[in-house]
Scaffold this motif. Structure first.
Motif: not given
Length: 201
Positions: A112, A132, A129, A73, A108, A122, A62-64, A120, A90
């Motif tokens: 997940s 999420e 994200h 990511r 998601f 970050l 998870v992320g940008r 994650g 992803r």
């Protein structure tokens, strides 16, 4: 007697099917019949799903999604996916687009819960994200045990504050970080990020 294929697919979304999947309770999220079919098509129609089912370790990253943050990511995804008996994925790998905004949440939810690890990446508290991870905090308490946060920290205090001082999002993620405790790994440089990934089992 062989079970109907559509019934088997339905159970992938609504209950346990084998030891590789867990109940993601998508019925708690409102979906129209058309959206439900679209969700099943995107997930079960993807070659990635077969890899996920058969992998011992399944990493949802998870992320940008864009820019240099998105590139980093993807590097994390690659490092995790290259591990033995592992796959990393992803949400967007399943073909979800902006037109599918109504099914991002249940997708998601399903993915997940299916993952053995949610990772994650970050670099700030601004973007999808953040939603999420907030979703995990509020809806899927069992994911706390599988969540790892690779959090970038900045030497400049003003920049650190700018990246992470985002009102409600900051408070929610601070609570999530506290919940996962020692599974928050900090990094500053891309070399640090590689070391941080190594902390994830």
């Amino acid at each position: 007697m062989p079970e109907d294929e559509s019934e088997s697919d339905e159970r992938y979304l609504e209950s346990v099917e084998g030891e590789n999947l867990v109940d993601a309770e998508p019925d708690t999220l409102s979906l129209t019949p058309g959206q439900h079919e679209r969700l099943k098509s995107l997930i079960h129609g993807s070659d990635i799903f077969a890899e996920i089912v058969n992998a011992e370790r399944r990493y949802l990253v998870v992320g940008r999604g864009g820019g240099e943050e998105g590139d980093r990511r993807k590097e994390v995804q690659g490092m995790l996916g290259n591990r033995r008996s592992a796959t990393a994925f992803r949400l967007e790998d399943f073909g979800l687009t902006e037109d599918d905004i109504d099914i991002w949440a249940p997708a998601f939810d399903v993915l997940s819960a299916t993952a053995t690890h949610v990772v994650g990446v970050l670099e700030d508290y601004d973007g999808g994200h953040v939603w999420e991870l907030g979703f995990l905090y509020h809806r899927q308490s069992h994911v706390h045990d599988s969540l790892w946060i690779l959090k970038r920290v900045y030497d400049n205090e003003d920049l650190q504050r700018e990246r992470y001082d985002n009102g409600m999002a900051a408070s929610h993620l601070a609570a999530l970080e506290e919940a996962v405790e020692d599974r928050v790994v900090t990094w500053r440089t891309e070399e640090d990020l590689k070391d941080a990934v190594g902390e994830v089992p």
